[in-house]
Every structure is written in structure tokens, then in C-alpha cells.
Design an enzyme around this catalytic site. Structure first.
Site, short mmCIF file in Angstrom:
data_model
loop_
_atom_site.label_atom_id
_atom_site.label_comp_id
_atom_site.label_asym_id
_atom_site.label_seq_id
_atom_site.Cartn_x
_atom_site.Cartn_y
_atom_site.Cartn_z
N HIS A 71 0.82 -1.22 0.00
CA HIS A 71 0.00 0.00 0.00
C HIS A 71 0.85 1.27 0.00
O HIS A 71 0.31 2.37 -0.08
CB HIS A 71 -0.93 0.02 1.21
N HIS A 86 1.81 6.93 -0.22
CA HIS A 86 0.95 6.10 0.63
C HIS A 86 -0.41 6.01 -0.05
O HIS A 86 -1.20 6.94 -0.01
CB HIS A 86 0.82 6.73 2.02
#
Length: 166
Positions: A71, A86
Site C-alpha cells: 500500500h 501512501h
């Protein structure tokens, strides 16, 4: 480490352009609905509300880390700027489902190279948001960070920030 990666320090550029890693709408970091990012606890930068699930390299440099859950990815530019991408908010809880990494630690990357693809619909369903912070995590070690005010950005094509070495 710097010398090992890029030769002599004089070979490093003094200012590096950071391009958008995703296509979408650019947002000030202060508008990210997560205090870790909006209060700049991890560093300064911008965020992108993506229109697709393709994340590309925003800089020329090296992949320092691909998180096990895919992620997030950390990169280092030639002037030493460390950039964290992110993907979404609270996506770590997805445990990598819906994410595919196309690079690994140590990979050399150029602007526009594929880093990670993700299932936008699954992220919308399982996470808090698709908003993706793009953070310069070591800004205290660098010089000036200038942010652009664009609204719509294209992955690997729209310059969103410049950062200079001290």
C-alpha cells in the site's frame, strides 16, 4: 551510501522535480482526512485523489522500500530527497489484497515507471479513502520544497513539487 548510489556528490542535481505518481486531482496535504498526514507528522507534500489505480515513479532514483502490504512505497532521488507514496488511507488493513507491486527494494526507476497497481473499487470499499499522500519524509535534511497549485494532474507528466538540496 550517497556516493555508492550516484558517484560523486557533485554528480547529484541540486533541485529535483517531483511529478504526480497518479492521475487525478491534486490536494493540499492539510485537506487529507488523516491527522498523520494533514498535520505533516511524516513530512510535507501534497496528496492526489486518484482517477485510476496506476502508481508511477514521481522521480528518477531508487526504490528504498515497498511495504509488505504493497500500500506504500518509499523512493530516494538523486539529490537525496526521500519520497513516500501512501496509497489511500487506512489501506494497511487490506493486507495487500488488491495491490500489485511492479518494483522491489533496490530497483532503479525513472519518472513514469510503473510502481504499483491497485483495485480502486476494492480500496473504495475496504479503506477510509483513495486519497494518496505524496510526502517528502526528510525535508529537514533538504532545502526548499515548492508545491504546485494544479488541480488536475497526470501520472508521470505533471510536476507537483520541486525540492532542493541544502
Amino acid at each position: 551510501m550517497f556516493k555508492k548510489l550516484f558517484g560523486k556528490k557533485e554528480d547529484a542535481p541540486t533541485t529535483v522535480s517531483i511529478y504526480s505518481p497518479l492521475s487525478g486531482n491534486l490536494l493540499p496535504l492539510e485537506q487529507v482526512p488523516d491527522p498523520v498526514f494533514s498535520q505533516k507528522m511524516m513530512g510535507d507534500g501534497l496528496a492526489v485523489e486518484p482517477t485510476d489505480g496506476k502508481v508511477v515513479s514521481p522521480i528518477e532514483g531508487e526504490v528504498m522500500q515497498v511495504f509488505p502490504t504493497k500500500h506504500a512505497v518509499g523512493l530516494k532521488s538523486k539529490n537525496g530527497a526521500e519520497v513516500l507514496i501512501h496509497i489511500g488511507l487506512e489501506t494497511v488493513s487490506m493486507e495487500g489484497k488488491g495491490f500489485e507491486a511492479h518494483v522491489s527494494e533496490g530497483s532503479k526507476v525513472s519518472v513514469g515507471d510503473p510502481l504499483i497497481t491497485f483495485d480502486m473499487e476494492l480500496v473504495k470499499e475496504k479503506a477510509k479513502s483513495t486519497i494518496t499522500p505524496v510526502i517528502v519524509t526528510n525535508g529537514d535534511d533538504l532545502g526548499t520544497l515548492e508545491k504546485k497549485q494544479e488541480e488536475s494532474v497526470a501520472a508521470g507528466q505533471s510536476e507537483i513539487m520541486t525540492v532542493s538540496a541544502k
